[in-house]
Enzyme design. Structure first.
Site, PDB file in Angstrom:
ATOM      1  N   GLY A 121       0.785  -1.231   0.000  1.00  0.00           N
ATOM      2  CA  GLY A 121       0.000   0.000   0.000  1.00  0.00           C
ATOM      3  C   GLY A 121       0.813   1.277   0.000  1.00  0.00           C
ATOM      4  CB  SER A 122       4.333   2.140  -0.797  1.00  0.00           C
ATOM      5  OG  SER A 122       4.454   1.720  -2.133  1.00  0.00           O
ATOM      6  CG  ASN A 123       1.973   3.190  -5.705  1.00  0.00           C
ATOM      7  OD1 ASN A 123       2.408   4.186  -6.272  1.00  0.00           O
ATOM      8  ND2 ASN A 123       2.547   2.001  -5.817  1.00  0.00           N
ATOM      9  CG  HIS A 178       1.668  -2.513 -15.852  1.00  0.00           C
ATOM     10  ND1 HIS A 178       1.179  -3.696 -15.366  1.00  0.00           N
ATOM     11  CD2 HIS A 178       2.743  -2.837 -16.612  1.00  0.00           C
ATOM     12  CE1 HIS A 178       1.912  -4.697 -15.821  1.00  0.00           C
ATOM     13  NE2 HIS A 178       2.870  -4.200 -16.578  1.00  0.00           N
ATOM     14  CG  ASP A 194      -1.600  -4.699 -17.340  1.00  0.00           C
ATOM     15  OD1 ASP A 194      -2.086  -4.054 -16.398  1.00  0.00           O
ATOM     16  OD2 ASP A 194      -0.955  -5.749 -17.192  1.00  0.00           O
ATOM     17  CD  GLU A 201       4.535   1.849  -9.085  1.00  0.00           C
ATOM     18  OE1 GLU A 201       4.165   1.041  -9.941  1.00  0.00           O
ATOM     19  OE2 GLU A 201       4.638   1.554  -7.889  1.00  0.00           O
ATOM     20  CG  ASN A 228      -3.767  -0.777 -13.186  1.00  0.00           C
ATOM     21  OD1 ASN A 228      -3.566  -0.917 -11.965  1.00  0.00           O
ATOM     22  ND2 ASN A 228      -3.183  -1.551 -14.081  1.00  0.00           N
ATOM     23  CG  LEU A 275      -2.171  -8.467  -7.822  1.00  0.00           C
ATOM     24  CD1 LEU A 275      -1.311  -9.610  -7.328  1.00  0.00           C
ATOM     25  CD2 LEU A 275      -1.364  -7.571  -8.744  1.00  0.00           C
TER      26      LEU A 275
HETATM   27  C1  GRF Z   1       3.180  -1.225  -7.627  1.00  0.00           C
HETATM   28  O1  GRF Z   1       4.452  -1.400  -8.129  1.00  0.00           O
HETATM   29  C2  GRF Z   1       2.178  -1.196  -8.744  1.00  0.00           C
HETATM   30  O2  GRF Z   1       2.675  -0.716  -9.930  1.00  0.00           O
HETATM   31  C3  GRF Z   1       1.852  -2.658  -8.901  1.00  0.00           C
HETATM   32  O3  GRF Z   1       1.832  -3.149  -7.589  1.00  0.00           O
HETATM   33  C4  GRF Z   1       2.736  -2.409  -6.789  1.00  0.00           C
HETATM   34  C5  GRF Z   1       2.004  -1.979  -5.558  1.00  0.00           C
HETATM   35  O4  GRF Z   1       2.887  -1.482  -4.597  1.00  0.00           O
HETATM   36  N1  GRF Z   1       0.630  -2.825  -9.643  1.00  0.00           N
HETATM   37  P1  GRF Z   1       2.330  -0.850  -3.258  1.00  0.00           P
HETATM   38  O5  GRF Z   1       1.420  -1.861  -2.610  1.00  0.00           O
HETATM   39  O6  GRF Z   1       1.612   0.395  -3.619  1.00  0.00           O
HETATM   40  O7  GRF Z   1       3.544  -0.582  -2.431  1.00  0.00           O
END
Ligand code: GRF
Length: 290
Positions: A110-112, A202, A243, A272, A200, A183
């Site tokens: 969940g870092s994003n 990728h 994708d 990201e 999304n 996913l």
């Molecule tokens: C990211 O690299 C994203 O591109 C991929 O899954 C990863 C998720 O990372 N689809 P996080 O959970 O946000 O750290």
């Protein structure tokens, strides 16, 4: 044209058809009632008659479409539509001040998601209101808890074969869906409910290294195995294929012979974190303005 309207009004094909029928019936009813009212005024046809007629139509048109929208099941849409028109003439309605609500679908660390939440935390116009996750114990659920954001744990069969979660998201007034490390394939029914409003990210430069089975470390392994000189991120709209939707933004990073999947993953994560939230904001604003 119909596709554009669907995106603009955030509706599926069936709702769009009902909305257009409501417009047609509402317009006819309005014209018919307007003429009857004009007959009652006893005015002679002329400039004054025309001005009064326009005023009458302006008053009764919203009433007509609102009434007809009830049996058509489109009352919510027309209520919002009409209040938007009035707000253009200065009578700003409270509903227009409501923020755009975003749900983040994620199943990893969940870092994003965290970056996106932080990015919008001080923004009164865009609110991250829900984290949707399919993995009990995923890091993103802890982040949701820490940030005080509601979360929803979903189950595969229901996600793929029912409208349960669509209804749940609708009842929470979710306007946009952002996939940040999610996913499962988004079902066509959900894509139709949020046309042009599912984004999304990728971790590679699409159309390369995408498609079914291409996720997480596997992507970086494939990029390194192919001795690519560069990789990057792709932020794109979601359609029925993995994708495959329209790419909104890409950013690159070099891949060196020393890179491992972990070091490449780190480079990709930095990209990201740098760009995703900004691009989400840009797309939401663009659609709001259109
Ligand atoms: C990211 O690299 C994203 O591109 C991929 O899954 C990863 C998720 O990372 N689809 P996080 O959970 O946000 O750290």
């Amino acid at each position: 044209m119909f596709q554009k309207l669907q995106t603009k009004w955030k509706v599926n094909g069936w709702s769009l058809a009902l909305i257009l029928v409501t417009f047609a019936l509402g317009g006819s009813a309005c014209g018919f009632i307007g003429k009857k009212i004009m007959n009652l005024t006893g005015l002679d046809k002329g400039f004054i008659w025309f001005v009064v007629y326009i005023v009458v139509l302006t008053i009764i048109w919203p009433v007509c479409v609102l009434i007809i929208s009830i049996p058509m099941g489109q009352f919510r849409f027309f209520k919002k539509y009409i209040s938007k028109i009035f707000s253009r003439f200065g009578a700003k309605k409270k509903s227009d001040d409501l923020p755009t609500q975003v749900a983040i679908f994620a199943s990893g660390a969940g870092s994003n998601a965290k970056k996106i939440i932080d990015h919008f935390s001080a923004n009164p116009r865009i609110k991250i209101s829900l984290i949707v996750c399919n993995k009990p114990g995923a890091g993103v659920l802890t982040i949701a808890r820490e940030k005080g954001i509601a979360s929803l744990l979903i189950e595969k069969t229901l996600f793929e074969n029912s409208d349960v979660y669509i209804n749940e998201l609708r009842s929470r007034n979710i306007d946009w869906i952002v996939l940040a490390g999610f996913l499962w394939k988004v079902p066509a029914t959900m894509i139709k409910e949020w046309p042009g409003r599912i984004i999304n990210i990728h971790p590679a430069l699409l159309p390369g290294y995408g498609g079914k089975g291409m996720y997480g470390q596997r992507v970086h392994e494939a990029v390194i195995a192919a001795a690519e000189k560069e990789s990057g991120i792709s932020i794109h709209y979601v359609d029925e294929l993995y994708d495959n939707g329209k790419v909104i933004f890409q950013a690159n990073c070099p891949v060196s012979p020393e890179d491992t999947t972990d070091s490449l993953a780190q480079k990709i994560h930095s990209l990201e974190h740098e760009h995703f939230a900004r691009i989400i904001e840009q797309e939401i604003k663009k659609q709001k303005a259109s």
